[in-house]
Design an enzyme around this catalytic site. Structure first.
Site, PDB file in Angstrom:
ATOM      1  N   ASP A  30       0.845  -1.190   0.000  1.00 52.46           N
ATOM      2  CA  ASP A  30       0.000   0.000   0.000  1.00 52.46           C
ATOM      3  C   ASP A  30       0.884   1.246   0.000  1.00 52.46           C
ATOM      4  O   ASP A  30       1.891   1.324   0.701  1.00 52.46           O
ATOM      5  CB  ASP A  30      -0.919   0.000   1.229  1.00 52.46           C
ATOM      6  CG  ASP A  30      -2.070   0.971   1.087  1.00 52.46           C
ATOM      7  OD1 ASP A  30      -3.224   0.529   0.962  1.00 52.46           O
ATOM      8  OD2 ASP A  30      -1.821   2.206   1.087  1.00 52.46           O
ATOM      9  N   HIS A  99     -10.298  -5.276  -3.206  1.00 50.34           N
ATOM     10  CA  HIS A  99      -8.953  -5.447  -2.642  1.00 50.34           C
ATOM     11  C   HIS A  99      -9.054  -5.853  -1.188  1.00 50.34           C
ATOM     12  O   HIS A  99      -9.968  -5.461  -0.479  1.00 50.34           O
ATOM     13  CB  HIS A  99      -8.110  -4.179  -2.799  1.00 50.34           C
ATOM     14  CG  HIS A  99      -8.757  -2.923  -2.306  1.00 50.34           C
ATOM     15  ND1 HIS A  99      -9.703  -2.239  -3.032  1.00 50.34           N
ATOM     16  CD2 HIS A  99      -8.592  -2.227  -1.152  1.00 50.34           C
ATOM     17  CE1 HIS A  99     -10.092  -1.166  -2.356  1.00 50.34           C
ATOM     18  NE2 HIS A  99      -9.442  -1.148  -1.200  1.00 50.34           N
ATOM     19  N   HIS A 101      -6.927  -5.604   2.201  1.00 51.49           N
ATOM     20  CA  HIS A 101      -5.804  -5.047   2.946  1.00 51.49           C
ATOM     21  C   HIS A 101      -5.271  -6.132   3.876  1.00 51.49           C
ATOM     22  O   HIS A 101      -6.059  -6.806   4.556  1.00 51.49           O
ATOM     23  CB  HIS A 101      -6.264  -3.886   3.839  1.00 51.49           C
ATOM     24  CG  HIS A 101      -6.785  -2.686   3.125  1.00 51.49           C
ATOM     25  ND1 HIS A 101      -6.018  -1.564   2.906  1.00 51.49           N
ATOM     26  CD2 HIS A 101      -8.003  -2.404   2.616  1.00 51.49           C
ATOM     27  CE1 HIS A 101      -6.746  -0.645   2.284  1.00 51.49           C
ATOM     28  NE2 HIS A 101      -7.960  -1.127   2.098  1.00 51.49           N
TER      29      HIS A 101
HETATM   30  P1  5GP Z   1      -9.735   1.563   0.346  1.00 43.48           P
HETATM   31  O1  5GP Z   1      -9.786   2.897   1.046  1.00 43.48           O
HETATM   32  O2  5GP Z   1     -10.439   1.609  -0.994  1.00 43.48           O
HETATM   33  O3  5GP Z   1     -10.149   0.410   1.193  1.00 43.48           O
HETATM   34  O4  5GP Z   1      -8.196   1.299   0.071  1.00 43.48           O
HETATM   35  C1  5GP Z   1      -7.513   1.788  -1.013  1.00 43.48           C
HETATM   36  C2  5GP Z   1      -6.047   1.711  -0.663  1.00 43.48           C
HETATM   37  O5  5GP Z   1      -5.307   1.845  -1.853  1.00 43.48           O
HETATM   38  C3  5GP Z   1      -5.561   2.794   0.295  1.00 43.48           C
HETATM   39  O6  5GP Z   1      -5.016   2.191   1.459  1.00 43.48           O
HETATM   40  C4  5GP Z   1      -4.521   3.559  -0.522  1.00 43.48           C
HETATM   41  O7  5GP Z   1      -3.413   3.965   0.252  1.00 43.48           O
HETATM   42  C5  5GP Z   1      -4.136   2.544  -1.586  1.00 43.48           C
HETATM   43  N1  5GP Z   1      -3.735   3.163  -2.844  1.00 43.48           N
HETATM   44  C6  5GP Z   1      -4.410   4.108  -3.547  1.00 43.48           C
HETATM   45  N2  5GP Z   1      -3.748   4.425  -4.671  1.00 43.48           N
HETATM   46  C7  5GP Z   1      -2.623   3.651  -4.676  1.00 43.48           C
HETATM   47  C8  5GP Z   1      -1.532   3.538  -5.598  1.00 43.48           C
HETATM   48  O8  5GP Z   1      -1.466   4.205  -6.624  1.00 43.48           O
HETATM   49  N3  5GP Z   1      -0.554   2.644  -5.280  1.00 43.48           N
HETATM   50  C9  5GP Z   1      -0.601   1.886  -4.134  1.00 43.48           C
HETATM   51  N4  5GP Z   1       0.417   1.039  -3.923  1.00 43.48           N
HETATM   52  N5  5GP Z   1      -1.619   1.981  -3.253  1.00 43.48           N
HETATM   53  C10 5GP Z   1      -2.611   2.840  -3.517  1.00 43.48           C
END
Ligand code: 5GP
Ligand code: ZN
Length: 113
Positions: A30, A99, A101
């Site tokens: 992440d 996704h 985590h």
């Molecule tokens: P959500 O909030 O949708 O559960 O998690 C999305 C996750 O994707 C976040 O923890 C954010 O830091 C990660 N993320 C967003 N854009 C990118 C990216 O371009 N590269 C990486 N490695 N992680 C990303």
């Protein structure tokens, strides 16, 4: 999906730190880690969220879970880890591509459940 950031990461069009890849699954660190170890496991196929897991793509979604233990072991998560999938706005999902985590590397403290 052409404008999906995680589809682009899985295709290698946007750089990431890949931890694992096979025909159907991609795992990478992440960009904004919330624990000493924080990586994401995604299907290469675009599935928008948990709501979109169905009989046709369930095997791919399950394969995401199947690979987590091996990656966690390589990452040294001997003390355990937490797996979270945010689905929809109430859960704070910001990237509309399924996704998981995986967080660990320290005692994670406060729990929602
Ligand atoms: P959500 O909030 O949708 O559960 O998690 C999305 C996750 O994707 C976040 O923890 C954010 O830091 C990660 N993320 C967003 N854009 C990118 C990216 O371009 N590269 C990486 N490695 N992680 C990303
Ligand atoms: Zn996507």
């Amino acid at each position: 999906m052409s404008d999906c950031i995680f589809c682009k990461i899985a295709a290698g069009e946007i750089p990431s730190t890949c931890l694992y890849e096979d025909d159907t699954v991609f795992a990478f660190r992440d960009i904004n880690p919330q624990a000493p170890v924080h990586f994401l496991v995604i299907p290469k196929e675009h599935i928008a969220s948990m709501n979109d897991v169905n009989a046709e793509n369930a095997a791919v979604a399950a394969h995401c879970l199947e690979v987590i233990g091996g990656i966690a072991e390589k990452e040294g998560l001997t003390g355990g880890y937490r797996v979270i999938s945010n689905c929809g706005p109430d859960a704070g999902q910001t990237v509309p591509h399924l996704h998981f985590h995986v967080l660990g590397g320290k005692p994670l403290g406060e729990k929602i459940i």
